[in-house]
Motif scaffolding. Structure first.
Motif, PDB file in Angstrom:
ATOM      1  N   ASP A 285       0.752  -1.334  -0.027  1.00  0.00           N
ATOM      2  CA  ASP A 285       0.226   0.056   0.004  1.00  0.00           C
ATOM      3  C   ASP A 285       1.041   1.612  -0.197  1.00  0.00           C
ATOM      4  OD1 ASP A 285       0.814   0.438   2.915  1.00  0.00           O
ATOM      5  OD2 ASP A 285      -0.780   0.383   3.672  1.00  0.00           O
ATOM      6  N   GLY A 286       1.946   1.099   0.013  1.00  0.00           N
ATOM      7  CA  GLY A 286       2.885   2.165   0.058  1.00  0.00           C
ATOM      8  C   GLY A 286       3.945   2.493   1.591  1.00  0.00           C
ATOM      9  N   THR A 287       3.286   1.954   2.492  1.00  0.00           N
ATOM     10  CA  THR A 287       3.908   2.612   2.976  1.00  0.00           C
ATOM     11  C   THR A 287       4.675   1.243   4.223  1.00  0.00           C
ATOM     12  OG1 THR A 287       1.792   1.806   4.597  1.00  0.00           O
ATOM     13  CG2 THR A 287       1.791   3.765   3.834  1.00  0.00           C
ATOM     14  N   GLY A 288       5.143   1.386   5.194  1.00  0.00           N
ATOM     15  CA  GLY A 288       6.161   0.528   5.966  1.00  0.00           C
ATOM     16  C   GLY A 288       6.334   0.922   7.121  1.00  0.00           C
ATOM     17  N   TYR A 289       6.611  -0.013   8.270  1.00  0.00           N
ATOM     18  CA  TYR A 289       7.238  -0.047   8.761  1.00  0.00           C
ATOM     19  C   TYR A 289       8.754   0.209   9.211  1.00  0.00           C
ATOM     20  CZ  TYR A 289       2.477  -1.319  10.510  1.00  0.00           C
ATOM     21  OH  TYR A 289       1.227  -1.555  10.879  1.00  0.00           O
ATOM     22  N   HIS A 290       9.198   0.925  10.765  1.00  0.00           N
ATOM     23  CA  HIS A 290      10.592   1.720  10.597  1.00  0.00           C
ATOM     24  C   HIS A 290       9.996   1.555  12.118  1.00  0.00           C
ATOM     25  CE1 HIS A 290       9.851   3.464   6.740  1.00  0.00           C
ATOM     26  NE2 HIS A 290      11.159   3.595   6.627  1.00  0.00           N
ATOM     27  N   LEU A 291      11.565   1.685  12.503  1.00  0.00           N
ATOM     28  CA  LEU A 291      11.631   1.171  14.059  1.00  0.00           C
ATOM     29  C   LEU A 291      12.323   3.058  13.632  1.00  0.00           C
ATOM     30  CD1 LEU A 291      12.733   0.385  16.175  1.00  0.00           C
ATOM     31  CD2 LEU A 291      15.120   0.089  16.815  1.00  0.00           C
ATOM     32  N   LEU A 292      11.607   4.123  15.098  1.00  0.00           N
ATOM     33  CA  LEU A 292      12.563   5.549  14.902  1.00  0.00           C
ATOM     34  C   LEU A 292      13.342   5.072  16.356  1.00  0.00           C
ATOM     35  CD1 LEU A 292       9.308   7.672  14.573  1.00  0.00           C
ATOM     36  CD2 LEU A 292      10.726   6.043  12.737  1.00  0.00           C
TER      37      LEU A 292
END
Length: 317
Positions: A285-292
């Motif tokens: 869907d064009g998004t993703g998960y990140h560790l901030l």
């Protein structure tokens, strides 16, 4: 004192900032002090050294060559102190790492994998809290945050990518079979594929969803619309039901209440166990998960270890 010729040390920070900005006003803003405080420190430094460090014009403040040379030395010294301080802090950090994670991802993906974390990284203790959306590391009592990138992230926050978001309708195997037998999945249109491969192992000759209750989550109300936009499939439900959290909508799908949009990380384990199927497959869907994190992960061995483990867990997503 081993360094009798050192100038007043409290004057060096405002001096270096003034040289760098060629402005006492901007130096004061950076250091969160008044213009007068910076001016007094510059005067103290000039008095201590016995030289004029700035050519003061009506609108310009120009550092002398001697000032530029001294400022460069101060900057190098500060860089060395900063590096040493980080090394000391990194060696001394041995306490728990406070991790904030989006609630449904925490419950359905992260917590089931904690035994592996304890096995693979035995020296790391993680304190978990549920949270979503923007995080302020200055205000919030967390060290790192696991988030989907569906909101602006400040430029000074480090983003370490983990996995891409993939979504698609999911339901119980029994419901999928009933819908298939009762033609609850709309037939493929001209030019469309007859069957869509899916991670749930329930390929279905289908172009849309009909004759089923679709399940929504208040925390992500546009999930069905996003899937329709990405796949151009139609949705003609018999009914709709909204739950307060994504976790509840997915649990209702497992129970056979209806069909929900399932982000892959949140339904991966249910698909593997056969509690859910994804009749239409999953699409990015064009998004993703990140560790901030407030600083690059390599500056804190705890964050670096957690990131490496998370990326290993995400390889199958």
């Amino acid at each position: 004192m081993r360094w009798p010729d050192l100038p007043p040390l409290n004057s060096l920070l405002p001096f270096e900032a003034t040289v760098r900005h060629t402005s006492m006003t901007r130096a004061a803003e950076e250091l969160h002090v008044t213009h007068g405080a910076v001016s007094r420190q510059i005067q103290n430094l000039e008095k201590s050294l016995g030289v004029t460090l700035f050519e003061r014009g009506t609108r310009a403040l120009r550092p002398t060559p001697q000032a530029r040379r001294l400022a460069a030395a101060v900057r190098d010294a500060l860089d060395q102190v900063d590096t040493a301080a980080r090394e000391v802090a990194r060696r001394e950090r041995g306490g728990p790492l406070a991790l904030s994670c989006e609630p449904t991802l925490l419950m359905r993906w992260l917590i089931p994998r904690l035994p592996d974390l304890a096995s693979q990284v035995p020296g790391l203790t993680v304190h978990l809290s549920a949270g979503g959306g923007p995080v302020s590391f200055d205000r919030d009592p967390v060290d790192v945050a696991l988030r989907r990138d569906d909101f602006p992230v400040p430029a000074d926050v480090c983003r370490s990518p983990l996995f891409l978001e993939r979504i698609g309708p999911v339901c119980s195997p029994d419901l999928a079979e009933r819908l298939r037998d009762g033609h609850g999945f709309a037939g493929g249109g001209e030019g469309e594929e007859d069957e869509v491969a899916d991670p749930g192992g329930a390929g279905v000759a289908a172009a849309g969803v009909t004759g089923v209750t679709i399940l929504h989550a208040s925390t992500r109300p546009g999930a069905w619309a996003d899937w329709q936009r990405l796949t151009r499939r139609r949705v003609e439900p018999d009914g709709e039901q909204t739950f307060e959290h994504f976790y509840l909508a997915l649990q209702a799908a497992v129970a056979g209440v209806g069909m929900a949009i399932g982000p892959y990380a949140l339904v991966h384990d249910d698909l593997v166990r056969g509690q859910l199927v994804a009749p239409f497959g999953l699409v990015e869907d064009g998004t993703g998960y990140h560790l901030l994190s407030p600083q690059p992960p390599e500056r804190d061995e705890r964050i670096a270890a957690l990131l490496a483990w998370l990326r290993a867990q995400a390889t199958g997503l």
